[in-house]
Motif scaffolding. Structure first.
Motif, PDB file in Angstrom:
ATOM      1  N   PRO B 357       0.829  -1.204   0.000  1.00 21.97           N
ATOM      2  CA  PRO B 357       0.000   0.000   0.000  1.00 21.97           C
ATOM      3  C   PRO B 357       0.862   1.251   0.000  1.00 21.97           C
ATOM      4  O   PRO B 357       1.897   1.291   0.661  1.00 21.97           O
ATOM      5  N   GLU B 360       0.269   7.694   2.684  1.00 20.69           N
ATOM      6  CA  GLU B 360      -0.450   8.940   2.477  1.00 20.69           C
ATOM      7  C   GLU B 360      -0.249   9.755   3.742  1.00 20.69           C
ATOM      8  O   GLU B 360       0.208   9.230   4.752  1.00 20.69           O
ATOM      9  N   ARG B 362      -0.821  10.568   6.965  1.00 23.50           N
ATOM     10  CA  ARG B 362      -1.729   9.847   7.836  1.00 23.50           C
ATOM     11  C   ARG B 362      -1.483  10.172   9.297  1.00 23.50           C
ATOM     12  O   ARG B 362      -1.611   9.326  10.159  1.00 23.50           O
ATOM     13  N   CYS B 364      -2.219  10.989  12.829  1.00 28.59           N
ATOM     14  CA  CYS B 364      -3.418  10.601  13.563  1.00 28.59           C
ATOM     15  C   CYS B 364      -4.330   9.800  12.676  1.00 28.59           C
ATOM     16  O   CYS B 364      -5.533  10.033  12.632  1.00 28.59           O
ATOM     17  N   SER B 365      -3.777   8.936  11.909  1.00 28.12           N
ATOM     18  CA  SER B 365      -4.640   8.386  10.893  1.00 28.12           C
ATOM     19  C   SER B 365      -4.636   6.884  10.845  1.00 28.12           C
ATOM     20  O   SER B 365      -3.653   6.227  11.112  1.00 28.12           O
ATOM     21  N   LEU B 366      -5.783   6.412  10.577  1.00 25.06           N
ATOM     22  CA  LEU B 366      -5.970   5.013  10.225  1.00 25.06           C
ATOM     23  C   LEU B 366      -6.053   5.076   8.710  1.00 25.06           C
ATOM     24  O   LEU B 366      -6.958   5.693   8.188  1.00 25.06           O
ATOM     25  N   SER B 367      -5.099   4.488   8.022  1.00 27.63           N
ATOM     26  CA  SER B 367      -5.137   4.656   6.572  1.00 27.63           C
ATOM     27  C   SER B 367      -6.281   3.822   6.005  1.00 27.63           C
ATOM     28  O   SER B 367      -6.770   2.900   6.653  1.00 27.63           O
ATOM     29  N   ALA B 368      -6.664   4.169   4.815  1.00 26.81           N
ATOM     30  CA  ALA B 368      -7.730   3.422   4.151  1.00 26.81           C
ATOM     31  C   ALA B 368      -7.338   1.954   4.067  1.00 26.81           C
ATOM     32  O   ALA B 368      -8.185   1.072   4.153  1.00 26.81           O
ATOM     33  N   ASP B 370      -5.764   0.269   6.271  1.00 27.93           N
ATOM     34  CA  ASP B 370      -6.046  -0.401   7.534  1.00 27.93           C
ATOM     35  C   ASP B 370      -7.438  -1.004   7.508  1.00 27.93           C
ATOM     36  O   ASP B 370      -7.647  -2.137   7.901  1.00 27.93           O
ATOM     37  N   LEU B 371      -8.372  -0.202   7.050  1.00 32.08           N
ATOM     38  CA  LEU B 371      -9.736  -0.699   7.003  1.00 32.08           C
ATOM     39  C   LEU B 371      -9.886  -1.787   5.967  1.00 32.08           C
ATOM     40  O   LEU B 371     -10.553  -2.780   6.177  1.00 32.08           O
ATOM     41  N   SER B 374      -9.275  -5.275   7.062  1.00 30.12           N
ATOM     42  CA  SER B 374     -10.141  -5.889   8.059  1.00 30.12           C
ATOM     43  C   SER B 374     -11.461  -6.288   7.424  1.00 30.12           C
ATOM     44  O   SER B 374     -12.334  -5.480   7.210  1.00 30.12           O
ATOM     45  N   GLU B 376     -13.756  -7.800   8.565  1.00 32.06           N
ATOM     46  CA  GLU B 376     -14.895  -7.827   9.471  1.00 32.06           C
ATOM     47  C   GLU B 376     -15.674  -6.520   9.422  1.00 32.06           C
ATOM     48  O   GLU B 376     -16.814  -6.465   9.828  1.00 32.06           O
ATOM     49  N   SER B 377     -15.042  -5.477   8.958  1.00 32.78           N
ATOM     50  CA  SER B 377     -15.647  -4.170   9.088  1.00 32.78           C
ATOM     51  C   SER B 377     -16.689  -3.905   8.018  1.00 32.78           C
ATOM     52  O   SER B 377     -16.440  -4.081   6.838  1.00 32.78           O
ATOM     53  N   PRO B 378     -17.894  -3.469   8.436  1.00 34.29           N
ATOM     54  CA  PRO B 378     -18.916  -3.178   7.438  1.00 34.29           C
ATOM     55  C   PRO B 378     -18.594  -1.939   6.612  1.00 34.29           C
ATOM     56  O   PRO B 378     -19.215  -1.703   5.595  1.00 34.29           O
ATOM     57  N   ILE B 379     -17.607  -1.150   7.056  1.00 27.22           N
ATOM     58  CA  ILE B 379     -17.251   0.055   6.301  1.00 27.22           C
ATOM     59  C   ILE B 379     -16.696  -0.325   4.937  1.00 27.22           C
ATOM     60  O   ILE B 379     -16.716   0.441   4.000  1.00 27.22           O
TER      61      ILE B 379
END
Lengths: 360, 382
Positions: B357, B360, B362, B364-368, B370-371, B374, B376-379
């Protein structure tokens, strides 16, 4: 349990992170009174009382544990039920483990107020009165779509920080060391980590580079827990170095080219994000050119660390760029608990107020 | 000591060879023709080393950014001991500066990278497409893709419509090499001609002619979506599908396994009949793999090293590292390219895992990313 009792438990468990006096100061500064959550407080001819949210849903970032610790500490001070959505597993991050270690270190009465989840629990998310999230702008956008209109959503998206050296020629070894502390703390992964060092025109980069490189190496050597350099991180560092070499930029590297830090003089004043992990860019810009050089990150600059004095004109320029914090070099990564993260009152934002106008 | 003496003798011999051949000017058509003959002829280890050293020396003298990088690594044509030591430019460099070995001579073709990863496109300048044409045709032929009887279909715009797309250019070379006529490029002015393609395929299936459908992964996803409610086609024996590239922002993203499963079902082909082409605009050669877990193999004139970025050295068998190309056909820019593509080194090629990846800003960031990791995440379900 009263606020003071929770405060004492937290301060005893983590006295360096959350000193008692600072926690008291935070409550006074943001709620007006240490006991505002527990008793009625007279204010402006009436009496008021703060009400804590029952559930706070914290969505933790994968880059840094300290933001999650602080957010949780706020929730614990308020006595709320704190649901933590932990970051996913990553080769280059130990954040999840650090958050869990922090929770394990809490005394039992506080630990009872915390629960952790690996996946986003939409039911709990909807039940929460407040959602505090740290992450990318994309994440914030996705989350906002899931948030009810009557929920408080405190979003901390992308942000970054800078160092400004007022007089590089007179930069003392102590100031250089302070810059190194700012750059290398938390492996440069937080919003308070400088991604560039800005200097005024006519800077002698040879001399400045030597001073900073020396300070960076000294600080790196002294780090007890040196950050890991897995493949993905090493790749980004090496890429940044090779790009700089090929583009003819001046590059200062550590002895034996270890991957602890990298200092690059990029002649382009326009801000470009650093690959982080100890890679810092030196950029030169006259005060009048700074608004253009930093235009791409206007509104996203959290902190400007300053070595020297900041002129009123420069302060105004940074304020117009949306900077929300100034501090001395060496202090960028260690804001007081009363720090307005992203310009917000972190604790005050979480509570609501009850007014009683029938003062006896 | 003997090994050192041997290395020194080899380096000296190569140096004198280079001195003799540095007069070789890759701008001359005759020199380019001779180079193509060398690449397509037999190449043993010694010849490979010599050709790599010669091309390295030429580009070192002609591409300033490359020379600066080599000097920073302490590698020059004079001290190059092995082709493995040739410094590789980061792929990203094509987005930041011109890497062109012919000075002010106007390029005959400019290929632009998609820029979907960082939003900023890179540019590959070729003096002439002659070498790219020759090796992309011969590479596909040796991989077994181009057979005279095969009917080719391309899920891209034509090279006339997109002159800056190296993939369309390569498909155009293949089309001409097989002397195929008729509508073979099924995307025109942003419009995918699904119905006409299906009609043509059905006619060719009736005639039992083997078919090859080639396109980007995202174009296949569009095709699968468009034909989701239609009955599967039964491609004749010897047919194959060739997918390349990623999805970013061009279609819904699906896993490679899911793409291959759906393609196998829609076209009634075996997994091994679905190929991946691994190439990029910054290079002239390509690697091919068969099936979802197939190993990628390069043609004889290109090699891939799976390297540890921390040491710059090749990783051991079974270990993961980043793909570094040494492409002797990449005459007009730089022969050695360091990608951010993750791969596993195997004894018989490399297994491509995916792209690291990009970073960017980031703080204080959770990069895209990161999501995105996962499940499991509905996002994620965007």
């Amino acid at each position: 349990m009263t606020t003071r009792q929770r405060l004492d438990l937290l301060a005893r468990a983590y006295p360096r992170l959350f000193p008692r006096a600072e926690l008291l100061g935070l409550l006074r500064a943001q709620l007006g009174h240490v006991d505002a959550l527990d008793v009625w407080i007279p204010r402006d001819g009436i009496r008021v009382r703060a009400r804590a949210p029952k559930i706070i849903y914290h969505i933790c970032a994968g880059n840094l544990a300290v933001s999650a610790w602080t957010s949780l500490a706020h929730g614990l001070l308020l006595g709320a039920r704190n649901v933590m959505k932990l970051p996913g597993d990553r080769e280059d991050s130990s954040v999840r483990r650090e958050i869990l270690d922090f929770i394990r270190g809490l005394p039992a009465p506080l630990r009872k107020l915390v629960e952790t989840h690996r996946a986003l629990d939409t039911d709990l998310l909807h039940q929460a009165e407040v959602v505090v999230a740290f992450g990318s702008d994309t994440t914030m956008k996705s989350l906002r779509a899931l948030i009810r209109w009557d929920q408080k959503f405190i979003a901390h998206g992308h942000a970054l920080s800078l160092l400004w050296l007022t007089d590089p020629k007179r930069l003392t070894p102590r100031q250089a060391r302070a810059c190194a502390v700012d750059i290398l703390t938390y492996d440069q992964l937080g919003c308070l980590s400088p991604q560039a060092i800005y200097v005024p025109p006519r800077t002698d980069f040879d001399a400045l580079g030597r001073k900073l490189a020396h300070a960076l190496e000294a600080h790196w050597r002294g780090l007890k827990n040196k950050p890991a350099r897995p493949l993905s991180v090493a790749a980004r560092i090496v890429e940044a170095r090779d790009l700089a070499h090929a583009l003819g930029h001046r590059v200062w590297l550590p002895p034996k080219n270890h991957l602890g830090w990298t200092l690059i003089h990029d002649p382009d004043p326009a801000f470009q994000p650093s690959p982080l992990h100890g890679v810092i860019y030196l950029r030169q810009a006259a005060e009048s050119r700074l608004p253009i050089a930093l235009a791409s990150v206007a509104g996203r600059i959290s902190t400007v660390g300053i070595a020297g004095r900041l002129s009123a004109r420069l302060e105004n320029i940074f304020l117009n760029l949306g900077v929300s914090r100034f501090c001395a070099a060496g202090h960028m990564q260690f804001p007081p608990l009363t720090w307005h993260h992203d310009g917000r009152s972190s604790l005050a934002d979480l509570v609501t107020w009850i007014d009683d106008e029938n003062l006896a | 000591v003997l090994k050192r003496i041997d290395v020194a003798i080899q380096a000296t011999a190569r140096y004198f060879y280079l001195l003799m051949h540095l007069s070789r000017d890759f701008a001359q058509p005759s020199v380019r023709r001779a180079w193509i003959r060398q690449l397509l002829g037999p190449i043993d280890e010694a010849k490979w080393n010599t050709l790599a050293g010669e091309l390295f020396a030429w580009q070192y003298t002609r591409v300033p950014a490359y020379r600066r990088l080599c000097l920073a690594h302490g590698v020059t044509p004079k001290n190059l001991a092995s082709w493995r030591d040739i410094p590789a430019v980061p792929q990203q460099l094509f987005k930041q500066t011109l890497l062109y070995a012919h000075g002010s001579a106007p390029p005959g073709a400019i290929y632009v990278t998609s820029g979907t990863t960082t939003g900023q496109p890179g540019r590959q300048h070729l003096l002439n497409t002659d070498i790219y044409r020759a090796v992309s045709i011969e590479g596909a032929r040796r991989a077994g893709l181009l057979a005279r009887e095969i009917e080719l279909h391309f899920l891209t715009p034509s090279p006339v419509e997109t002159p800056y797309a190296s993939l369309s250019a390569m498909f155009g070379f293949w089309q001409k090499a097989l002397r195929k006529t008729g509508p073979r490029f099924w995307i025109s002015h942003g419009h995918f001609e699904f119905a006409r393609l299906r009609k043509t395929l059905i006619a060719q299936i009736k005639e039992r002619r083997p078919i090859a459908i080639c396109g980007t992964a995202f174009s296949f996803v569009h095709l699968l979506d468009a034909w989701a409610d239609l009955p599967p086609l039964r491609l004749p024996r010897g047919s194959r599908l060739l997918e390349t590239g990623g999805f970013k922002g061009r279609s819904r993203e699906i896993s490679k396994a899911e793409l291959y499963t759906q393609l196998a079902r829609t076209f009634s082909v075996r997994d091994a009949a679905i190929w991946n082409e691994y190439g990029m605009s910054e290079l002239s050669s390509q690697a091919y793999a068969h099936g979802r877990s197939g190993l990628h193999q390069t043609p004889p004139w290109a090699r891939v090293l799976v390297c540890d970025p921390a040491t710059g050295r090749e990783v051991g068998i079974g270990k993961k590292g980043l793909v570094r190309w040494i492409d002797l056909a990449n005459v007009d820019s730089v022969l050695a390219l360091q990608t951010l593509d993750l791969a596993e080194r195997t004894p018989r090629g490399f297994r491509l895992i995916g792209r690291l990846p990009r970073t960017e800003p980031r703080g204080c960031s959770l990069s895209a990313d990161d999501l995105a990791t996962s499940s499991e995440s509905p996002i994620l379900t965007s």
